[in-house]
Design an enzyme around this catalytic site. Structure first.
Site, PDB file in Angstrom:
ATOM      1  N   HIS A   1       0.757   5.310   1.122  1.00  0.00           N
ATOM      2  CA  HIS A   1       0.093   6.325   1.945  1.00  0.00           C
ATOM      3  C   HIS A   1       0.153   7.657   1.195  1.00  0.00           C
ATOM      4  O   HIS A   1       1.236   8.067   0.744  1.00  0.00           O
ATOM      5  CB  HIS A   1       0.855   6.535   3.259  1.00  0.00           C
ATOM      6  CG  HIS A   1       0.918   5.330   4.154  1.00  0.00           C
ATOM      7  ND1 HIS A   1       0.068   5.144   5.215  1.00  0.00           N
ATOM      8  CD2 HIS A   1       1.745   4.248   4.152  1.00  0.00           C
ATOM      9  CE1 HIS A   1       0.371   4.011   5.842  1.00  0.00           C
ATOM     10  NE2 HIS A   1       1.401   3.455   5.213  1.00  0.00           N
TER      11      HIS A   1
ATOM     12  N   HIS B   1       0.831  -1.206   0.000  1.00  0.00           N
ATOM     13  CA  HIS B   1       0.000   0.000   0.000  1.00  0.00           C
ATOM     14  C   HIS B   1       0.860   1.248   0.000  1.00  0.00           C
ATOM     15  O   HIS B   1       1.992   1.249   0.469  1.00  0.00           O
ATOM     16  CB  HIS B   1      -0.950   0.014   1.205  1.00  0.00           C
ATOM     17  CG  HIS B   1      -0.273  -0.162   2.526  1.00  0.00           C
ATOM     18  ND1 HIS B   1       0.117  -1.399   3.004  1.00  0.00           N
ATOM     19  CD2 HIS B   1       0.117   0.731   3.466  1.00  0.00           C
ATOM     20  CE1 HIS B   1       0.688  -1.251   4.181  1.00  0.00           C
ATOM     21  NE2 HIS B   1       0.714   0.037   4.482  1.00  0.00           N
TER      22      HIS B   1
HETATM   23  P1  5GP Z   1       1.692   0.368   7.334  1.00  0.00           P
HETATM   24  O1  5GP Z   1       2.062   0.490   8.757  1.00  0.00           O
HETATM   25  O2  5GP Z   1       1.593  -1.095   7.005  1.00  0.00           O
HETATM   26  O3  5GP Z   1       2.525   1.136   6.367  1.00  0.00           O
HETATM   27  O4  5GP Z   1       0.266   1.024   7.190  1.00  0.00           O
HETATM   28  C1  5GP Z   1      -0.913   0.375   7.473  1.00  0.00           C
HETATM   29  C2  5GP Z   1      -1.977   1.457   7.584  1.00  0.00           C
HETATM   30  O5  5GP Z   1      -3.229   0.813   7.601  1.00  0.00           O
HETATM   31  C3  5GP Z   1      -1.865   2.312   8.851  1.00  0.00           C
HETATM   32  O6  5GP Z   1      -1.739   3.665   8.487  1.00  0.00           O
HETATM   33  C4  5GP Z   1      -3.172   2.026   9.571  1.00  0.00           C
HETATM   34  O7  5GP Z   1      -3.694   3.175  10.188  1.00  0.00           O
HETATM   35  C5  5GP Z   1      -4.068   1.515   8.466  1.00  0.00           C
HETATM   36  N1  5GP Z   1      -5.085   0.584   8.893  1.00  0.00           N
HETATM   37  C6  5GP Z   1      -4.948  -0.439   9.789  1.00  0.00           C
HETATM   38  N2  5GP Z   1      -6.111  -1.106   9.908  1.00  0.00           N
HETATM   39  C7  5GP Z   1      -6.985  -0.514   9.050  1.00  0.00           C
HETATM   40  C8  5GP Z   1      -8.358  -0.772   8.747  1.00  0.00           C
HETATM   41  O8  5GP Z   1      -9.007  -1.665   9.270  1.00  0.00           O
HETATM   42  N3  5GP Z   1      -8.934   0.041   7.804  1.00  0.00           N
HETATM   43  C9  5GP Z   1      -8.247   1.057   7.202  1.00  0.00           C
HETATM   44  N4  5GP Z   1      -8.907   1.796   6.315  1.00  0.00           N
HETATM   45  N5  5GP Z   1      -6.962   1.331   7.497  1.00  0.00           N
HETATM   46  C10 5GP Z   1      -6.336   0.549   8.408  1.00  0.00           C
END
Ligand code: 5GP
Length: 139
Positions: free
Chosen positions: A104, A102
């Site tokens: 951001h 993903h």
């Molecule tokens: P990472 O830490 O893997 O780069 O980002 C994961 C992102 O997913 C985080 O910014 C977190 O806030 C978001 N996130 C975690 N659980 C959920 C969810 O259930 N729904 C959505 N829309 N975002 C989520």
């Protein structure tokens, strides 16, 4: 590590978990981050089951980046900010918490600091409003 299709983004893609969606095409989906670091924090994911950038098919990566570009522009317009930060984490050591690739999209402007990563749940009404603003900016 093999791709685990029990992750939350895989559930969102299968319609098993809710999300405030802003854009979808055959290859990718964009939706609001539920724990935004800044208002308007949006995520773009490929539909392909891919855990990180190193496992991504380059063609799918290109299609996903086209969505990052399109949605990023709409987020910039919707939140009327001078800058958009694009962040992408690979591996736990880098801070990745959801193991489905993903990107951001983070609206940035002077004086608005980023909140801690994945800490505080947003108000769902606010996320719905923000998603609507981004969709309107794409129309
Ligand atoms: P990472 O830490 O893997 O780069 O980002 C994961 C992102 O997913 C985080 O910014 C977190 O806030 C978001 N996130 C975690 N659980 C959920 C969810 O259930 N729904 C959505 N829309 N975002 C989520």
């Amino acid at each position: 590590m093999a791709y685990d299709d029990g992750n939350i983004f895989a559930k969102i893609l299968r319609g098993e978990a809710p999300a405030f969606k802003v854009f979808e095409d055959d290859y990718s989906l964009a939706f609001m981050d539920v724990m935004p670091q800044v208002p308007g924090h949006t995520l773009v994911i490929p539909k392909d089951p891919t855990e990180d950038i190193f496992h991504a098919n380059p063609v799918i990566l290109g299609q996903t980046m086209a969505t990052v570009q399109k949605v990023g522009e709409a987020v910039k317009k919707a939140f009327d900010v001078p800058g958009i930060m694009i962040a992408q984490l690979n591996g736990q050591a880098a801070g990745q918490t959801v193991f489905h690739l993903h990107f951001h999209l983070l609206p940035r402007s002077q004086g608005i600091e980023l909140q801690m990563h994945a800490r505080e749940m947003a108000d769902f009404g606010e996320l719905e409003t923000h998603a609507a603003r981004i969709k309107a900016a794409m129309a």
